[in-house]
Enzyme design. Structure first.
Site, short mmCIF file in Angstrom:
data_model
loop_
_atom_site.label_atom_id
_atom_site.label_comp_id
_atom_site.label_asym_id
_atom_site.label_seq_id
_atom_site.Cartn_x
_atom_site.Cartn_y
_atom_site.Cartn_z
N TYR A 139 7.12 -3.96 0.73
CA TYR A 139 5.97 -4.63 1.34
C TYR A 139 5.04 -5.24 0.29
O TYR A 139 4.22 -6.10 0.64
CB TYR A 139 5.16 -3.66 2.21
CG TYR A 139 5.88 -3.05 3.37
CD1 TYR A 139 7.17 -3.46 3.73
CD2 TYR A 139 5.30 -2.04 4.12
CE1 TYR A 139 7.83 -2.89 4.80
CE2 TYR A 139 5.95 -1.46 5.20
CZ TYR A 139 7.22 -1.87 5.52
OH TYR A 139 7.87 -1.28 6.58
N HIS B 119 15.06 2.69 2.33
CA HIS B 119 14.64 1.65 3.26
C HIS B 119 15.77 1.08 4.10
O HIS B 119 15.55 0.67 5.24
CB HIS B 119 13.94 0.52 2.48
CG HIS B 119 12.99 -0.27 3.31
ND1 HIS B 119 11.95 -1.00 2.77
CD2 HIS B 119 12.87 -0.45 4.65
CE1 HIS B 119 11.27 -1.59 3.74
NE2 HIS B 119 11.81 -1.28 4.88
#
Length: 284
Positions: A51, A109
């Site tokens: 992010y 992830h």
């Protein structure tokens, strides 16, 4: 109030039932967003290396005005990291970037790098990354560990060799995309599902049928979608930097009927508009 409610992970640690997602919140805006969320009562804050806002999220956690031990802070190991040494370095990197001594949860992830989404086999690389997470947990750097975007075969690959089973699988989960088989499998394994993009990255707002149902309950479409995820036993992580939306997202003290749950369960959304360029919305 939902912000005071928790699930219990199978390692005995509580996790708040509703969290704040931070995907697409710029690093420069993340600290204030997190402070606002904490002020409203959020205690579950989710970010990821990918992010690009771990620094800001960490600042918000440190300056949010509540003791660190009252917060549940998660991040994710970059999907491209598929070896032990890089995973060890990345875990330490997240802690340093965020300015935190530990994370409450860290996830792999994705089972593949983003540029090979649902492509090749990275079984050994995921096992190596998982070993790094286990050792970081043993060292007290991570409280709980898990995975994200893992399908059943990916989870099984970890379970076959792990000493600590995944506590969480964070997946795309929303009205219009309810991964029935994966939910059933993970529940059977004691793995909690976290629901990212519970409002379908905004696309569900255009659905007239869902809007009509929300109106019958005198709630907004996001509130209906968040409640749906909660009633299916998941942790929704709606993303917003808007304090008004943060407050609205907590106002889910109502119950969707079984009939309406079934209607929402059967709904399928396959077109994410411009967001379809992201691997997780690609339909693979």
């Amino acid at each position: 109030m939902i912000l005071n409610e928790t699930y219990m992970l199978t390692d005995g640690r509580p996790i708040p039932k509703l969290g704040l997602g931070t995907w697409f919140i710029d690093d420069g805006a993340a600290a204030q967003a997190v402070r606002d969320a904490i002020g409203i009562g959020y205690r579950n804050i989710d970010t990821a290396q990918a992010y690009g806002n771990e620094r800001g999220v960490g600042e918000g956690v440190r300056t949010g005005g509540v003791p660190r031990g009252e917060l549940f802070v998660s991040s994710k190991l970059a999907a491209e990291i598929k070896d032990y040494d890089d995973a060890v370095a990345a875990i330490d990197g997240s802690l340093a970037t965020m300015g935190l001594e530990y994370l409450d949860l860290m996830l792999i992830h994705a089972p593949q790098p983003w540029n090979d989404w649902r492509g090749g086999t990275y079984a050994e690389g995921n096992r190596a990354a998982w070993r790094a997470l286990e050792e970081a947990q043993q060292a007290g750097k991570l409280r709980s560990i898990g995975v994200s975007n893992f399908e059943q075969s990916d989870v099984e690959n970890i379970i076959e060799v792990c000493t600590v089973a995944p506590q969480v699988n964070q997946v795309l989960f929303h009205v219009g995309n309810t991964p029935d088989d994966l939910l059933s499998y993970c529940t059977g394994q004691g793995i909690l599902i976290e629901a990212y993009s519970p409002i379908a990255h905004g696309e569900i707002l255009e659905n007239a049928d869902v809007a009509e149902m929300a109106a019958r309950y005198s709630v907004t479409v996001p509130q209906l979608c968040i409640r749906y995820a909660l009633q299916l036993g998941t942790v929704p992580l709606p993303k917003t930097a808007n304090p008004d939306h943060m407050r609205e997202n907590t106002q889910v003290d109502f119950t969707i009927s079984d009939a309406d749950i079934n209607t929402l369960w059967r709904l399928r959304i396959s077109d994410y508009g411009q967001s379809s360029r992201f691997p997780v919305f690609s339909g693979k």
